[in-house]
Motif scaffolding. Sequence first.
Motif, PDB file in Angstrom:
ATOM      1  N   CYS A   1      -4.406   6.284   7.261  1.00 42.05           N
ATOM      2  CA  CYS A   1      -5.756   5.739   7.371  1.00 42.05           C
ATOM      3  C   CYS A   1      -6.604   6.669   8.240  1.00 42.05           C
ATOM      4  O   CYS A   1      -6.091   7.440   9.035  1.00 42.05           O
ATOM      5  CB  CYS A   1      -5.748   4.321   7.910  1.00 42.05           C
ATOM      6  SG  CYS A   1      -4.889   4.083   9.467  1.00 42.05           S
TER       7      CYS A   1
ATOM      8  N   HIS B   1      -1.144   9.037  10.257  1.00 44.86           N
ATOM      9  CA  HIS B   1      -0.232   9.189   9.122  1.00 44.86           C
ATOM     10  C   HIS B   1       1.095   8.517   9.429  1.00 44.86           C
ATOM     11  O   HIS B   1       1.798   8.918  10.365  1.00 44.86           O
ATOM     12  CB  HIS B   1      -0.023  10.671   8.821  1.00 44.86           C
ATOM     13  CG  HIS B   1      -1.295  11.383   8.496  1.00 44.86           C
ATOM     14  ND1 HIS B   1      -2.019  11.129   7.357  1.00 44.86           N
ATOM     15  CD2 HIS B   1      -2.004  12.313   9.182  1.00 44.86           C
ATOM     16  CE1 HIS B   1      -3.094  11.888   7.329  1.00 44.86           C
ATOM     17  NE2 HIS B   1      -3.112  12.612   8.435  1.00 44.86           N
TER      18      HIS B   1
ATOM     19  N   LEU C   1       1.403   3.990   5.220  1.00 48.62           N
ATOM     20  CA  LEU C   1       0.070   4.348   4.753  1.00 48.62           C
ATOM     21  C   LEU C   1      -0.544   5.368   5.688  1.00 48.62           C
ATOM     22  O   LEU C   1      -0.094   5.561   6.806  1.00 48.62           O
ATOM     23  CB  LEU C   1      -0.854   3.132   4.619  1.00 48.62           C
ATOM     24  CG  LEU C   1      -1.292   2.370   5.870  1.00 48.62           C
ATOM     25  CD1 LEU C   1      -2.559   2.966   6.460  1.00 48.62           C
ATOM     26  CD2 LEU C   1      -1.576   0.934   5.506  1.00 48.62           C
TER      27      LEU C   1
ATOM     28  N   GLN D   1       0.744   7.542  -0.088  1.00 47.56           N
ATOM     29  CA  GLN D   1       0.010   8.644  -0.703  1.00 47.56           C
ATOM     30  C   GLN D   1      -1.484   8.346  -0.745  1.00 47.56           C
ATOM     31  O   GLN D   1      -2.290   9.234  -0.953  1.00 47.56           O
ATOM     32  CB  GLN D   1       0.541   8.922  -2.099  1.00 47.56           C
ATOM     33  CG  GLN D   1       1.961   9.444  -2.064  1.00 47.56           C
ATOM     34  CD  GLN D   1       2.514   9.656  -3.457  1.00 47.56           C
ATOM     35  OE1 GLN D   1       1.828   9.510  -4.449  1.00 47.56           O
ATOM     36  NE2 GLN D   1       3.775  10.012  -3.519  1.00 47.56           N
ATOM     37  N   GLU D   2      -1.840   7.096  -0.527  1.00 45.82           N
ATOM     38  CA  GLU D   2      -3.231   6.687  -0.512  1.00 45.82           C
ATOM     39  C   GLU D   2      -3.746   6.767   0.932  1.00 45.82           C
ATOM     40  O   GLU D   2      -3.056   6.362   1.862  1.00 45.82           O
ATOM     41  CB  GLU D   2      -3.326   5.247  -1.021  1.00 45.82           C
ATOM     42  CG  GLU D   2      -4.714   4.708  -1.121  1.00 45.82           C
ATOM     43  CD  GLU D   2      -4.714   3.276  -1.630  1.00 45.82           C
ATOM     44  OE1 GLU D   2      -5.817   2.738  -1.765  1.00 45.82           O
ATOM     45  OE2 GLU D   2      -3.643   2.716  -1.881  1.00 45.82           O
ATOM     46  N   ILE D   3      -4.941   7.287   1.107  1.00 48.53           N
ATOM     47  CA  ILE D   3      -5.557   7.334   2.429  1.00 48.53           C
ATOM     48  C   ILE D   3      -6.679   6.309   2.428  1.00 48.53           C
ATOM     49  O   ILE D   3      -7.584   6.364   1.593  1.00 48.53           O
ATOM     50  CB  ILE D   3      -6.089   8.736   2.763  1.00 48.53           C
ATOM     51  CG1 ILE D   3      -4.934   9.741   2.765  1.00 48.53           C
ATOM     52  CG2 ILE D   3      -6.790   8.725   4.123  1.00 48.53           C
ATOM     53  CD1 ILE D   3      -5.351  11.169   2.999  1.00 48.53           C
ATOM     54  N   VAL D   4      -6.605   5.364   3.344  1.00 52.88           N
ATOM     55  CA  VAL D   4      -7.551   4.260   3.371  1.00 52.88           C
ATOM     56  C   VAL D   4      -8.374   4.289   4.658  1.00 52.88           C
ATOM     57  O   VAL D   4      -7.998   4.914   5.648  1.00 52.88           O
ATOM     58  CB  VAL D   4      -6.832   2.897   3.238  1.00 52.88           C
ATOM     59  CG1 VAL D   4      -6.050   2.819   1.939  1.00 52.88           C
ATOM     60  CG2 VAL D   4      -5.920   2.639   4.420  1.00 52.88           C
TER      61      VAL D   4
ATOM     62  N   MET E   1       0.846  -1.181   0.000  1.00 53.68           N
ATOM     63  CA  MET E   1       0.000   0.000   0.000  1.00 53.68           C
ATOM     64  C   MET E   1       0.884   1.235   0.000  1.00 53.68           C
ATOM     65  O   MET E   1       1.874   1.293   0.699  1.00 53.68           O
ATOM     66  CB  MET E   1      -0.906  -0.015   1.223  1.00 53.68           C
ATOM     67  CG  MET E   1      -1.972   1.035   1.160  1.00 53.68           C
ATOM     68  SD  MET E   1      -3.309   0.721   2.325  1.00 53.68           S
ATOM     69  CE  MET E   1      -3.920  -0.836   1.760  1.00 53.68           C
ATOM     70  N   ASP E   2       0.509   2.226  -0.741  1.00 55.40           N
ATOM     71  CA  ASP E   2       1.284   3.453  -0.894  1.00 55.40           C
ATOM     72  C   ASP E   2       0.834   4.486   0.127  1.00 55.40           C
ATOM     73  O   ASP E   2      -0.364   4.692   0.334  1.00 55.40           O
ATOM     74  CB  ASP E   2       1.068   3.985  -2.319  1.00 55.40           C
ATOM     75  CG  ASP E   2       2.010   5.105  -2.665  1.00 55.40           C
ATOM     76  OD1 ASP E   2       2.196   5.996  -1.824  1.00 55.40           O
ATOM     77  OD2 ASP E   2       2.538   5.092  -3.776  1.00 55.40           O
TER      78      ASP E   2
END
Length: 126
Positions: free
Chosen positions: A97, A91, A95, A4-7, A1-2
Amino acid sequence: MDAQEIVKLTPQAIQEILQARLPAGAEDSRTSEQRRTARWPFPGTVEVWLPDGEYGERHLLATLHNLSPNGLAMRSRRAIHAGTLIALALHQPELSCYGDALVRHCTRSHTGYLVGVEFVFRDSDD
């Protein structure tokens, strides 16, 4: 998972963060008879959004103190009362989230407050 992605905050997302940083087998260790799971020191930033109408300014940044599969502790310059449902974003380089958490304790310290929260994992259809 990168990163820069917010999950969405899920047990799997937290597990991914822990596995990326901890030595193999460390996630199975326990620190105390009182704890269901161990907590590990983690530097980082926690964004917090407080409920409307209760606290004045709703958004604050806190410093991540430790992390476990079920929650985290953070240092904050302001008190957040036990029982308060908050929204947060965690953060980390692995990742970012976001999700909800319930404040379990808030203890005054010489540098502000140590706030412990339990994650509230929502079903994927929320």
